[in-house]
Design a protein around this motif. Structure first.
Motif, PDB file in Angstrom:
ATOM      1  N   ALA A 183      73.262  14.352 -55.174  1.00 64.93           N
ATOM      2  CA  ALA A 183      73.568  15.624 -55.847  1.00 64.93           C
ATOM      3  C   ALA A 183      72.563  16.724 -55.502  1.00 64.93           C
ATOM      4  O   ALA A 183      72.765  17.889 -55.829  1.00 64.93           O
ATOM      5  CB  ALA A 183      73.566  15.405 -57.358  1.00 64.93           C
ATOM      6  N   GLY A 184      71.469  16.341 -54.847  1.00 67.40           N
ATOM      7  CA  GLY A 184      70.368  17.275 -54.589  1.00 67.40           C
ATOM      8  C   GLY A 184      69.104  16.714 -55.227  1.00 67.40           C
ATOM      9  O   GLY A 184      69.134  15.621 -55.812  1.00 67.40           O
ATOM     10  N   TRP A 185      68.001  17.428 -55.123  1.00 71.67           N
ATOM     11  CA  TRP A 185      66.755  16.924 -55.707  1.00 71.67           C
ATOM     12  C   TRP A 185      65.703  18.023 -55.755  1.00 71.67           C
ATOM     13  O   TRP A 185      65.814  19.040 -55.079  1.00 71.67           O
ATOM     14  CB  TRP A 185      66.200  15.724 -54.937  1.00 71.67           C
ATOM     15  CG  TRP A 185      66.334  15.772 -53.445  1.00 71.67           C
ATOM     16  CD1 TRP A 185      67.275  15.120 -52.690  1.00 71.67           C
ATOM     17  CD2 TRP A 185      65.520  16.515 -52.490  1.00 71.67           C
ATOM     18  NE1 TRP A 185      67.098  15.408 -51.350  1.00 71.67           N
ATOM     19  CE2 TRP A 185      66.029  16.252 -51.196  1.00 71.67           C
ATOM     20  CE3 TRP A 185      64.422  17.364 -52.617  1.00 71.67           C
ATOM     21  CZ2 TRP A 185      65.472  16.811 -50.043  1.00 71.67           C
ATOM     22  CZ3 TRP A 185      63.859  17.926 -51.470  1.00 71.67           C
ATOM     23  CH2 TRP A 185      64.387  17.638 -50.206  1.00 71.67           C
ATOM     24  N   ILE A 186      64.686  17.766 -56.582  1.00 75.37           N
ATOM     25  CA  ILE A 186      63.518  18.645 -56.649  1.00 75.37           C
ATOM     26  C   ILE A 186      62.284  17.768 -56.463  1.00 75.37           C
ATOM     27  O   ILE A 186      62.025  16.878 -57.281  1.00 75.37           O
ATOM     28  CB  ILE A 186      63.435  19.371 -58.002  1.00 75.37           C
ATOM     29  CG1 ILE A 186      64.695  20.204 -58.222  1.00 75.37           C
ATOM     30  CG2 ILE A 186      62.175  20.238 -58.065  1.00 75.37           C
ATOM     31  CD1 ILE A 186      64.824  20.739 -59.630  1.00 75.37           C
ATOM     32  N   LEU A 187      61.574  18.002 -55.394  1.00 73.28           N
ATOM     33  CA  LEU A 187      60.340  17.246 -55.156  1.00 73.28           C
ATOM     34  C   LEU A 187      59.172  18.022 -55.747  1.00 73.28           C
ATOM     35  O   LEU A 187      59.022  19.223 -55.507  1.00 73.28           O
ATOM     36  CB  LEU A 187      60.108  17.063 -53.662  1.00 73.28           C
ATOM     37  CG  LEU A 187      60.788  15.889 -52.984  1.00 73.28           C
ATOM     38  CD1 LEU A 187      60.519  15.938 -51.476  1.00 73.28           C
ATOM     39  CD2 LEU A 187      60.289  14.562 -53.537  1.00 73.28           C
ATOM     40  N   ASP A 188      58.357  17.323 -56.520  1.00 70.50           N
ATOM     41  CA  ASP A 188      57.213  17.953 -57.204  1.00 70.50           C
ATOM     42  C   ASP A 188      55.968  17.126 -56.911  1.00 70.50           C
ATOM     43  O   ASP A 188      55.881  15.973 -57.313  1.00 70.50           O
ATOM     44  CB  ASP A 188      57.568  18.013 -58.708  1.00 70.50           C
ATOM     45  CG  ASP A 188      56.373  18.068 -59.634  1.00 70.50           C
ATOM     46  OD1 ASP A 188      55.282  18.461 -59.198  1.00 70.50           O
ATOM     47  OD2 ASP A 188      56.555  17.708 -60.821  1.00 70.50           O
ATOM     48  N   GLY A 189      55.030  17.707 -56.172  1.00 70.41           N
ATOM     49  CA  GLY A 189      53.776  16.983 -55.872  1.00 70.41           C
ATOM     50  C   GLY A 189      53.831  16.213 -54.568  1.00 70.41           C
ATOM     51  O   GLY A 189      52.915  15.461 -54.259  1.00 70.41           O
ATOM     52  N   PHE A 190      54.870  16.383 -53.813  1.00 69.22           N
ATOM     53  CA  PHE A 190      55.037  15.755 -52.497  1.00 69.22           C
ATOM     54  C   PHE A 190      55.800  16.721 -51.618  1.00 69.22           C
ATOM     55  O   PHE A 190      56.798  17.263 -52.087  1.00 69.22           O
ATOM     56  CB  PHE A 190      55.807  14.440 -52.607  1.00 69.22           C
ATOM     57  CG  PHE A 190      55.987  13.732 -51.278  1.00 69.22           C
ATOM     58  CD1 PHE A 190      55.056  12.801 -50.840  1.00 69.22           C
ATOM     59  CD2 PHE A 190      57.082  14.030 -50.466  1.00 69.22           C
ATOM     60  CE1 PHE A 190      55.211  12.175 -49.603  1.00 69.22           C
ATOM     61  CE2 PHE A 190      57.224  13.407 -49.229  1.00 69.22           C
ATOM     62  CZ  PHE A 190      56.301  12.476 -48.805  1.00 69.22           C
TER      63      PHE A 190
END
Ligand code: AMP
Length: 185
Positions: A80-87
């Motif tokens: 569905a998609g994604w949000i990468l946080d800290g990488f």
């Protein structure tokens, strides 16, 4: 389909913004820091391996982080998609992410660089309740950001999908700035 990389120094608001965006856009929030903290709380093998790095504000070795992200990106919800946080947090991690995404035939939409002055970051971090938010560990995490993580910006600067966001404002204002950047992409 939105695939975002939230970038910025510790205390820039990546986690807060990623959580809000995840709800608004209905896509999973993938925080490597959160995955490590859960593993530590569960005292799993991964948790035991990474605990001292988090306690000292050092980076977990690239190979450990990259393997973990590869596993996470193999799960079905990321279609569905994604949000990468800290990488990614190092240039080799950014390169590995490019390779991983090519393998699964995906690409990121935008890299959102949350910009906040260092003096402001320290104040914010000291106001949180996390175990790694003590003055010494904060200084170490800021040093690691300057030395190892900020070069990632040059890596993404070669493309046209890096957007700077002024992160020195309240949560709603920064969220509106990010939404505007996504809408205008
Ligand atoms: P964060 O919650 O993103 O501030 O991450 C907390 C801590 O987890 C960091 O200080 C590192 O010790 C570790 N960590 C999180 N993400 C990464 C990464 N991409 N590479 C190396 N270490 C990481």
């Amino acid at each position: 389909m939105v695939r975002l990389i939230l970038f910025g120094p510790p205390g820039a608001g990546k986690g807060t913004q990623a959580e809000a965006l995840s709800k608004q856009l209905q896509v999973p929030h993938i925080s490597t820091g959160d995955i490590f903290r859960s593993a530590i709380a569960a005292q799993s093998e991964l948790g035991l391996k990474v605990q001292s790095y988090l306690d000292e504000g050092k980076l977990v070795p690239d190979s450990v982080v990259i393997d973990m992200v590869q596993e996470r990106l193999a799960q079905s919800d990321i279609s569905a998609g994604w949000i990468l946080d800290g990488f990614p947090r190092t240039v080799p991690q950014a390169q590995a992410l490019d390779d991983l995404l090519a393998q699964i035939k995906q690409d990121y939409s935008l890299v959102l660089n949350l910009q906040v002055a260092e003096s402001f970051l320290v104040q914010r971090l000291l106001g949180r309740q996390r175990k790694d938010d003590t003055e010494d560990v904060i200084q170490e995490r800021l040093r690691v950001y300057r030395d190892d993580t900020s070069p990632v910006l040059e890596f993404y600067n070669l493309g046209t999908r890096l957007v700077n966001i002024d992160g020195a404002a309240d949560v709603e204002t920064v969220n509106a700035r990010i939404q505007e950047a996504i809408a205008g992409r």
